[in-house]
Enzyme design. Sequence first.
Site, PDB file in Angstrom:
ATOM      1  N   GLU A 176     -22.114 -10.576  37.321  1.00 45.35           N
ATOM      2  CA  GLU A 176     -22.903 -11.464  36.453  1.00 45.35           C
ATOM      3  C   GLU A 176     -22.289 -12.859  36.264  1.00 45.35           C
ATOM      4  O   GLU A 176     -22.125 -13.336  35.145  1.00 45.35           O
ATOM      5  CB  GLU A 176     -23.125 -10.787  35.089  1.00 45.35           C
ATOM      6  CG  GLU A 176     -23.806  -9.437  35.226  1.00 45.35           C
ATOM      7  CD  GLU A 176     -24.040  -8.708  33.907  1.00 45.35           C
ATOM      8  OE1 GLU A 176     -23.816  -9.286  32.839  1.00 45.35           O
ATOM      9  OE2 GLU A 176     -24.444  -7.539  33.965  1.00 45.35           O
ATOM     10  N   ASN A 220     -22.338  -8.432  42.079  1.00 42.79           N
ATOM     11  CA  ASN A 220     -23.315  -7.644  41.328  1.00 42.79           C
ATOM     12  C   ASN A 220     -23.910  -8.474  40.191  1.00 42.79           C
ATOM     13  O   ASN A 220     -23.187  -9.183  39.475  1.00 42.79           O
ATOM     14  CB  ASN A 220     -22.599  -6.412  40.743  1.00 42.79           C
ATOM     15  CG  ASN A 220     -23.551  -5.415  40.113  1.00 42.79           C
ATOM     16  OD1 ASN A 220     -24.476  -4.945  40.761  1.00 42.79           O
ATOM     17  ND2 ASN A 220     -23.338  -5.103  38.837  1.00 42.79           N
ATOM     18  N   HIS A 255     -32.421  -3.447  36.242  1.00 41.85           N
ATOM     19  CA  HIS A 255     -32.837  -3.084  34.875  1.00 41.85           C
ATOM     20  C   HIS A 255     -34.247  -3.601  34.676  1.00 41.85           C
ATOM     21  O   HIS A 255     -34.460  -4.764  34.306  1.00 41.85           O
ATOM     22  CB  HIS A 255     -31.868  -3.663  33.830  1.00 41.85           C
ATOM     23  CG  HIS A 255     -30.484  -3.094  33.919  1.00 41.85           C
ATOM     24  ND1 HIS A 255     -30.216  -1.746  33.766  1.00 41.85           N
ATOM     25  CD2 HIS A 255     -29.291  -3.671  34.179  1.00 41.85           C
ATOM     26  CE1 HIS A 255     -28.923  -1.521  33.884  1.00 41.85           C
ATOM     27  NE2 HIS A 255     -28.333  -2.673  34.173  1.00 41.85           N
ATOM     28  N   GLU A 283     -27.879  -0.391  39.276  1.00 42.23           N
ATOM     29  CA  GLU A 283     -27.999   0.035  37.875  1.00 42.23           C
ATOM     30  C   GLU A 283     -29.467   0.285  37.500  1.00 42.23           C
ATOM     31  O   GLU A 283     -29.936  -0.079  36.444  1.00 42.23           O
ATOM     32  CB  GLU A 283     -27.396  -1.027  36.950  1.00 42.23           C
ATOM     33  CG  GLU A 283     -25.978  -1.421  37.298  1.00 42.23           C
ATOM     34  CD  GLU A 283     -25.407  -2.473  36.369  1.00 42.23           C
ATOM     35  OE1 GLU A 283     -25.966  -2.718  35.299  1.00 42.23           O
ATOM     36  OE2 GLU A 283     -24.356  -3.078  36.715  1.00 42.23           O
ATOM     37  N   ASP A 285     -32.825   1.322  36.141  1.00 45.74           N
ATOM     38  CA  ASP A 285     -33.522   2.067  35.091  1.00 45.74           C
ATOM     39  C   ASP A 285     -34.822   1.308  34.841  1.00 45.74           C
ATOM     40  O   ASP A 285     -34.873   0.079  34.917  1.00 45.74           O
ATOM     41  CB  ASP A 285     -32.704   2.265  33.815  1.00 45.74           C
ATOM     42  CG  ASP A 285     -31.990   1.022  33.303  1.00 45.74           C
ATOM     43  OD1 ASP A 285     -30.927   1.163  32.677  1.00 45.74           O
ATOM     44  OD2 ASP A 285     -32.516  -0.100  33.502  1.00 45.74           O
TER      45      ASP A 285
HETATM   46  O1  G3I Z   1     -15.513   2.015  23.082  1.00 46.00           O
HETATM   47  C1  G3I Z   1     -16.140   1.624  21.849  1.00 46.00           C
HETATM   48  C2  G3I Z   1     -15.843   2.663  20.757  1.00 46.00           C
HETATM   49  O2  G3I Z   1     -14.440   2.679  20.510  1.00 46.00           O
HETATM   50  C3  G3I Z   1     -16.626   2.297  19.497  1.00 46.00           C
HETATM   51  O3  G3I Z   1     -16.426   3.317  18.531  1.00 46.00           O
HETATM   52  C4  G3I Z   1     -18.109   2.186  19.840  1.00 46.00           C
HETATM   53  C5  G3I Z   1     -18.962   1.834  18.644  1.00 46.00           C
HETATM   54  O4  G3I Z   1     -18.817   0.461  18.379  1.00 46.00           O
HETATM   55  O5  G3I Z   1     -18.288   1.155  20.846  1.00 46.00           O
HETATM   56  C6  G3I Z   1     -17.636   1.521  22.046  1.00 46.00           C
HETATM   57  O6  G3I Z   1     -17.842   0.499  23.002  1.00 46.00           O
HETATM   58  C7  G3I Z   1     -19.178   0.469  23.503  1.00 46.00           C
HETATM   59  C8  G3I Z   1     -19.091   0.631  25.028  1.00 46.00           C
HETATM   60  O7  G3I Z   1     -20.392   0.497  25.610  1.00 46.00           O
HETATM   61  C9  G3I Z   1     -18.515   2.008  25.427  1.00 46.00           C
HETATM   62  O8  G3I Z   1     -19.353   3.003  24.954  1.00 46.00           O
HETATM   63  C10 G3I Z   1     -19.752  -0.901  23.175  1.00 46.00           C
HETATM   64  O9  G3I Z   1     -19.952  -0.984  21.772  1.00 46.00           O
HETATM   65  C11 G3I Z   1     -21.086  -1.066  23.894  1.00 46.00           C
HETATM   66  O10 G3I Z   1     -21.546  -2.398  23.742  1.00 46.00           O
HETATM   67  C12 G3I Z   1     -20.907  -0.820  25.394  1.00 46.00           C
HETATM   68  O11 G3I Z   1     -22.188  -0.923  26.003  1.00 46.00           O
HETATM   69  C13 G3I Z   1     -22.134  -0.958  27.422  1.00 46.00           C
HETATM   70  C14 G3I Z   1     -22.582  -2.344  27.885  1.00 46.00           C
HETATM   71  O12 G3I Z   1     -22.605  -2.375  29.333  1.00 46.00           O
HETATM   72  C15 G3I Z   1     -21.644  -3.397  27.385  1.00 46.00           C
HETATM   73  O13 G3I Z   1     -22.007  -4.648  27.934  1.00 46.00           O
HETATM   74  C16 G3I Z   1     -23.104   0.075  27.944  1.00 46.00           C
HETATM   75  O14 G3I Z   1     -22.634   1.382  27.632  1.00 46.00           O
HETATM   76  C17 G3I Z   1     -23.240  -0.048  29.459  1.00 46.00           C
HETATM   77  O15 G3I Z   1     -24.298   0.796  29.947  1.00 46.00           O
HETATM   78  C18 G3I Z   1     -23.596  -1.477  29.832  1.00 46.00           C
HETATM   79  O16 G3I Z   1     -23.626  -1.582  31.238  1.00 46.00           O
HETATM   80  C19 G3I Z   1     -23.856  -2.915  31.730  1.00 46.00           C
HETATM   81  C20 G3I Z   1     -23.164  -3.004  33.069  1.00 46.00           C
HETATM   82  O17 G3I Z   1     -21.794  -2.736  32.919  1.00 46.00           O
HETATM   83  C21 G3I Z   1     -23.390  -4.379  33.687  1.00 46.00           C
HETATM   84  N1  G3I Z   1     -24.834  -4.648  33.807  1.00 46.00           N
HETATM   85  C22 G3I Z   1     -25.560  -4.538  32.547  1.00 46.00           C
HETATM   86  C23 G3I Z   1     -25.369  -3.164  31.947  1.00 46.00           C
HETATM   87  C24 G3I Z   1     -26.162  -3.036  30.662  1.00 46.00           C
HETATM   88  O18 G3I Z   1     -25.676  -3.922  29.688  1.00 46.00           O
END
Ligand code: G3I
Length: 370
Positions: A176, A220, A255, A283, A285
């Site tokens: 990105e 990507n 997405h 990715e 969906d």
């Molecule tokens: O690890 C913390 C945890 O310690 C905490 O308790 C919890 C609640 O705040 O948050 C956890 O972190 C979360 C992380 O996922 C791991 O679960 C973040 O808040 C959350 O924002 C994060 O979201 C991820 C997101 O990327 C972040 O940008 C999504 O799961 C993930 O599916 C998403 O994937 C991205 C790709 O990497 C890149 N392309 C876009 C795609 C969707 O955003």
Amino acid sequence: MPRKWRKITGCAALLLLVLALILGVGCSYSTAGELPEIPSLKEIYSDYFEIGAAVNGTTVTTHKALIDKHFSSLTAENEMKPEGLQRQEGRFLFQVADRIVNHADSQGMKVRGHTLVWHAQTPDWFFRDKDGKRIDQKAVITEADRQLVRERLEQHIETVMKYYTGKVYAWDVVNEAISDDGRYILRQDSPWFKILGEEFIEIAFRKAHEVDPDALLFYNDYNIERAYKRDRTIEMLKKMLDKGVPIHGVGIQGHWSVGDSIPEVEQAIKKYAELGLEIHITELDIGTRDISPAGLARQAEYYRQVFALFKKYSDVITSVTLWGISDRATWRPNDNPLLFDKQMEPKPAFWAIVNTDKSWEENRAFYLGE
Ligand code: G3I
């Protein structure tokens, strides 16, 4: 079968089902238990491309039965990002990511590494100088600042890729970097760009190739199949390729939502292929807020058309990864975007990609017995 017989057999089937449910032998299944007889996606698509799924430290266990049955490739949803592997400078924690990589290895699956360089989910320390000041927010960024950040970038790539050499066949090296603002090619708010300029992309790919010459290296991004972002992405990629930067492929994240333009995706596939790049859908969906039978049927038909397009271009599309497995565990909790529902049962969208030769309307009776 005459309608009246259908009625009788229908009632008998209903009675059997009620009986089965009472006896607890329903057609649903435990998350880790045996699956009912449904076709395997990885077998159906084995002649076209890898069919993969993003999993995390939880779903690699809770969705094990579906993972092992349907997928030939895994991507760690968060565990292999910079914050997942090197939360503190010099302290690499591979344990959680290893659970995913080792499971894939035990099942003969491939692993896509996601991601080495991103402006998000990257710990703050990457961008702070020895006094703890954010380098990208300084009025003057010195050559020493740039050298410090470059060393951290290269050190991260070197340590991670050395550790996973032979286990990860493809990497999202840079994620990105293209701006959503048509006035710029690169995203202006990326600390990597603000500190190192556009060179950070070249530095990342050259380091990645030096560390693991056998790995496939991908750029990507999201929406790079859309006209507003496609040509600037191509401009960046062409400039890099013309300089001999080792970029092997482009990751189109995918997405999407039901109704998004499919011809626009086809146009983009052709243009990226013209650069000589391999294409991974990284990715996928496809969201819908309408989960009525009609809404799910529309989502099914859209998934079918998308997979028919991917099969048409399987000479350049070598991997299609769903960003999750069931609607129980998705980053888009309100969009019902995946192939399995919240009970981890196959949705119409699953059946629709089992056989893309006929429209979902023609196929639904056969697959759903409706
Ligand atoms: O690890 C913390 C945890 O310690 C905490 O308790 C919890 C609640 O705040 O948050 C956890 O972190 C979360 C992380 O996922 C791991 O679960 C973040 O808040 C959350 O924002 C994060 O979201 C991820 C997101 O990327 C972040 O940008 C999504 O799961 C993930 O599916 C998403 O994937 C991205 C790709 O990497 C890149 N392309 C876009 C795609 C969707 O955003």
